[in-house]
Design a protein around this motif. Structure first.
Motif, PDB file in Angstrom:
ATOM      1  N   ALA A 202      15.691  22.126 -32.354  1.00  0.00           N
ATOM      2  CA  ALA A 202      14.732  23.182 -32.726  1.00  0.00           C
ATOM      3  C   ALA A 202      13.162  22.916 -32.170  1.00  0.00           C
ATOM      4  O   ALA A 202      12.072  23.461 -32.145  1.00  0.00           O
ATOM      5  CB  ALA A 202      14.988  23.418 -33.378  1.00  0.00           C
ATOM      6  N   CYS A 203      12.734  21.037 -32.740  1.00  0.00           N
ATOM      7  CA  CYS A 203      11.435  20.886 -32.315  1.00  0.00           C
ATOM      8  C   CYS A 203      11.401  21.327 -30.953  1.00  0.00           C
ATOM      9  O   CYS A 203      10.086  21.180 -30.556  1.00  0.00           O
ATOM     10  CB  CYS A 203      10.981  19.762 -32.494  1.00  0.00           C
ATOM     11  N   LEU A 204      11.572  20.980 -29.747  1.00  0.00           N
ATOM     12  CA  LEU A 204      11.826  21.178 -28.688  1.00  0.00           C
ATOM     13  C   LEU A 204      11.831  22.864 -27.972  1.00  0.00           C
ATOM     14  O   LEU A 204      10.501  23.441 -27.627  1.00  0.00           O
ATOM     15  CB  LEU A 204      12.958  20.846 -27.489  1.00  0.00           C
ATOM     16  N   ARG A 205      12.268  23.842 -28.734  1.00  0.00           N
ATOM     17  CA  ARG A 205      12.080  24.871 -28.557  1.00  0.00           C
ATOM     18  C   ARG A 205      10.999  25.674 -29.796  1.00  0.00           C
ATOM     19  O   ARG A 205      10.349  26.146 -28.893  1.00  0.00           O
ATOM     20  CB  ARG A 205      13.517  25.246 -29.930  1.00  0.00           C
ATOM     21  N   ALA A 206      10.154  24.806 -30.207  1.00  0.00           N
ATOM     22  CA  ALA A 206       9.113  25.477 -30.783  1.00  0.00           C
ATOM     23  C   ALA A 206       7.827  24.619 -30.150  1.00  0.00           C
ATOM     24  O   ALA A 206       7.294  25.046 -29.559  1.00  0.00           O
ATOM     25  CB  ALA A 206       9.145  23.572 -32.370  1.00  0.00           C
ATOM     26  N   VAL A 207       7.778  23.823 -29.499  1.00  0.00           N
ATOM     27  CA  VAL A 207       7.372  23.721 -27.973  1.00  0.00           C
ATOM     28  C   VAL A 207       7.059  24.470 -27.460  1.00  0.00           C
ATOM     29  O   VAL A 207       5.768  24.879 -26.550  1.00  0.00           O
ATOM     30  CB  VAL A 207       7.623  22.351 -27.768  1.00  0.00           C
ATOM     31  N   GLN A 208       8.512  24.900 -26.900  1.00  0.00           N
ATOM     32  CA  GLN A 208       8.052  26.181 -26.297  1.00  0.00           C
ATOM     33  C   GLN A 208       7.495  27.385 -26.392  1.00  0.00           C
ATOM     34  O   GLN A 208       7.267  28.287 -25.753  1.00  0.00           O
ATOM     35  CB  GLN A 208       9.990  26.108 -25.439  1.00  0.00           C
ATOM     36  N   ALA A 209       8.189  27.887 -27.210  1.00  0.00           N
ATOM     37  CA  ALA A 209       7.822  28.925 -28.728  1.00  0.00           C
ATOM     38  C   ALA A 209       5.915  28.950 -28.541  1.00  0.00           C
ATOM     39  O   ALA A 209       5.562  29.849 -28.404  1.00  0.00           O
ATOM     40  CB  ALA A 209       8.518  29.185 -29.752  1.00  0.00           C
ATOM     41  N   ILE A 210       5.545  27.723 -28.860  1.00  0.00           N
ATOM     42  CA  ILE A 210       3.797  27.775 -28.908  1.00  0.00           C
ATOM     43  C   ILE A 210       3.134  27.980 -27.742  1.00  0.00           C
ATOM     44  O   ILE A 210       2.699  28.432 -27.531  1.00  0.00           O
ATOM     45  CB  ILE A 210       3.670  26.239 -29.540  1.00  0.00           C
ATOM     46  N   ARG A 211       3.786  26.892 -26.690  1.00  0.00           N
ATOM     47  CA  ARG A 211       3.248  27.423 -25.179  1.00  0.00           C
ATOM     48  C   ARG A 211       3.482  28.731 -24.871  1.00  0.00           C
ATOM     49  O   ARG A 211       2.732  29.759 -23.893  1.00  0.00           O
ATOM     50  CB  ARG A 211       3.896  26.184 -24.676  1.00  0.00           C
ATOM     51  N   GLU A 212       4.089  29.078 -24.901  1.00  0.00           N
ATOM     52  CA  GLU A 212       4.697  30.718 -24.777  1.00  0.00           C
ATOM     53  C   GLU A 212       3.894  31.831 -25.729  1.00  0.00           C
ATOM     54  O   GLU A 212       3.696  33.005 -25.456  1.00  0.00           O
ATOM     55  CB  GLU A 212       6.191  31.233 -24.609  1.00  0.00           C
ATOM     56  N   GLY A 213       3.340  31.601 -26.563  1.00  0.00           N
ATOM     57  CA  GLY A 213       2.755  32.618 -27.845  1.00  0.00           C
ATOM     58  C   GLY A 213       3.709  33.408 -28.063  1.00  0.00           C
ATOM     59  O   GLY A 213       3.263  34.526 -28.809  1.00  0.00           O
ATOM     60  N   ASP A 214       4.937  32.671 -28.663  1.00  0.00           N
ATOM     61  CA  ASP A 214       6.598  33.615 -29.352  1.00  0.00           C
ATOM     62  C   ASP A 214       5.852  33.093 -30.474  1.00  0.00           C
ATOM     63  O   ASP A 214       6.916  32.875 -31.263  1.00  0.00           O
ATOM     64  CB  ASP A 214       7.252  33.366 -29.040  1.00  0.00           C
ATOM     65  N   ARG A 215       5.140  34.203 -31.298  1.00  0.00           N
ATOM     66  CA  ARG A 215       4.685  33.974 -32.961  1.00  0.00           C
ATOM     67  C   ARG A 215       6.192  34.179 -33.489  1.00  0.00           C
ATOM     68  O   ARG A 215       6.104  33.946 -34.860  1.00  0.00           O
ATOM     69  CB  ARG A 215       3.843  35.219 -33.170  1.00  0.00           C
ATOM     70  N   ASP A 216       7.378  35.487 -33.208  1.00  0.00           N
ATOM     71  CA  ASP A 216       8.741  35.549 -33.572  1.00  0.00           C
ATOM     72  C   ASP A 216       9.204  34.222 -33.795  1.00  0.00           C
ATOM     73  O   ASP A 216       9.917  34.088 -35.262  1.00  0.00           O
ATOM     74  CB  ASP A 216       9.234  37.043 -33.607  1.00  0.00           C
ATOM     75  N   THR A 217       9.275  33.734 -32.993  1.00  0.00           N
ATOM     76  CA  THR A 217      10.188  32.241 -33.003  1.00  0.00           C
ATOM     77  C   THR A 217       9.730  30.933 -33.726  1.00  0.00           C
ATOM     78  O   THR A 217       9.617  30.653 -33.540  1.00  0.00           O
ATOM     79  CB  THR A 217      10.811  32.138 -31.114  1.00  0.00           C
ATOM     80  N   MET A 218       7.809  31.366 -33.313  1.00  0.00           N
ATOM     81  CA  MET A 218       7.529  29.703 -34.166  1.00  0.00           C
ATOM     82  C   MET A 218       8.089  30.366 -35.524  1.00  0.00           C
ATOM     83  O   MET A 218       7.732  29.234 -36.770  1.00  0.00           O
ATOM     84  CB  MET A 218       5.803  30.086 -33.433  1.00  0.00           C
ATOM     85  N   THR A 219       7.796  31.523 -36.082  1.00  0.00           N
ATOM     86  CA  THR A 219       7.453  31.726 -37.332  1.00  0.00           C
ATOM     87  C   THR A 219       9.261  31.712 -38.299  1.00  0.00           C
ATOM     88  O   THR A 219       9.355  30.775 -38.732  1.00  0.00           O
ATOM     89  CB  THR A 219       7.519  33.468 -37.590  1.00  0.00           C
ATOM     90  N   ARG A 220      10.098  32.145 -37.226  1.00  0.00           N
ATOM     91  CA  ARG A 220      11.209  31.521 -37.683  1.00  0.00           C
ATOM     92  C   ARG A 220      11.770  29.830 -37.528  1.00  0.00           C
ATOM     93  O   ARG A 220      12.293  29.637 -38.126  1.00  0.00           O
ATOM     94  CB  ARG A 220      12.467  32.307 -36.122  1.00  0.00           C
TER      95      ARG A 220
END
Length: 310
Positions: A202-220
């Motif tokens: 989940a933390c690795l996915r967070a790194v990815q979401a931040i880089r992609e600017g994926d706000r929905d995924t970051m919030t979840r």
């Protein structure tokens, strides 16, 4: 309760525990209910071996959300006590390994060291060579916490002849080591099974979401990781870690535009890093609490994207 009822409870408990073990992280609420009922029936039956088997099932089903290391530690402690009193050596070893994992997640490394030593002692006394696979993995984890060189190539060589390539966590372990040491890596973590590695993925996915600017995924992910703020990501595996979950929460809060929450998370990451005696994590958290005048929205200490590790 007559003897027939007691035997019926034990048999039903074993059946339900087997179901919970087989379903592992795919059975959802049904599997968790089976494990809980197995434990209830085992306690009523009063048979130590049946109860130990049911506690094993409860442990396997104790991953429905992030941040459950303390609950798993309680299961491990009961397993050790029960198995020691009734000479159930395999379950005693299991209990010690559970406590290695759970205390690693909590950065209670003196306690985890003790249980690793006890597991090795039982393995030597009773001829259980594969226990060393897990305790060697724990020693690799300890090396990464201390900020030493990459221990995983040597661990891979150690595991080569064991038939336990499962220790197929080694590619993820390598990835985690690279990420927390600032190396550029490719990344796409899609699946997040609820298991010992959930917080790390989940933390690795967070790194990815931040880089992609994926706000929905970051919030979840922020909401899902928040209960694990007091834990080290991935360390519940007893083999790898990404460092304090709180640091990734800080990165998510920063990217989501909440610097006040981010500062709180980074301070907590700093406290946990000091508890773990991890100077590189401590330094990263200290840097994160003093952002530049116009800080970027990217993660504060990770470079690159990450490979597909499911």
């Amino acid at each position: 309760m007559d003897r027939g009822d007691t035997w019926g409870d034990a048999e039903r408990s074993r059946l339900l525990a087997t179901i919970a073990l087989e379903l592992r992280n795919t059975g959802g609420e049904r599997a968790r209910e089976a494990a809980c009922e197995a434990e209830r029936l085992a306690r009523r039956a009063g048979d130590p071996a049946t109860l130990a088997f049911a506690l094993n099932a409860r442990f396997i089903q104790c991953f429905e959300r992030a941040g459950l290391a303390r609950e798993r530690a309680a299961i491990g402690a009961e397993l050790v006590d029960l198995a020691t009193r009734h000479d159930l050596v395999p379950f005693a070893v299991l209990g010690h390994l559970v406590l290695v994992q759970a205390n690693s997640a909590l950065a209670e490394f003196a306690t985890a060291d003790h249980h690793a030593t006890e597991a090795d002692r039982l393995a030597e006394d009773h001829g259980l060579p594969l226990v060393g696979v897990f305790t060697d993995g724990y020693r690799a984890l300890r090396a990464t916490v201390a900020g030493g060189p990459n221990p995983y190539p040597a661990l891979a060589r150690r595991l080569a002849g064991t038939g336990m390539t499962g220790v197929d966590v080694l590619p993820l372990a390598e990835l985690c080591w690279k990420v927390q040491n600032g190396q550029e890596v490719e990344s796409a973590v899609a699946d997040l099974p609820r298991d010992l590695l959930y917080e790390a993925r989940a933390c690795l996915r967070a790194v990815q979401a931040i880089r992609e600017g994926d706000r929905d995924t970051m919030t979840r992910l922020y909401a899902e990781l928040l209960p694990a703020e007091h834990e080290l990501a991935g360390a519940g595996s007893g083999m790898l870690t990404l460092g304090p979950v709180a640091h990734y929460l800080g990165d998510l809060a920063t990217a989501l535009g909440n610097p006040t929450k981010a500062a709180t998370h980074y301070r907590r990451a700093q406290d946990l890093a000091r508890k773990a005696k991890a100077p590189h994590w401590t330094a990263a958290a200290e840097r994160a609490t003093k952002p530049p005048p116009n800080p970027p929205t990217e993660p504060s200490r990770h470079g690159g994207r990450v490979e597909d590790h499911r």
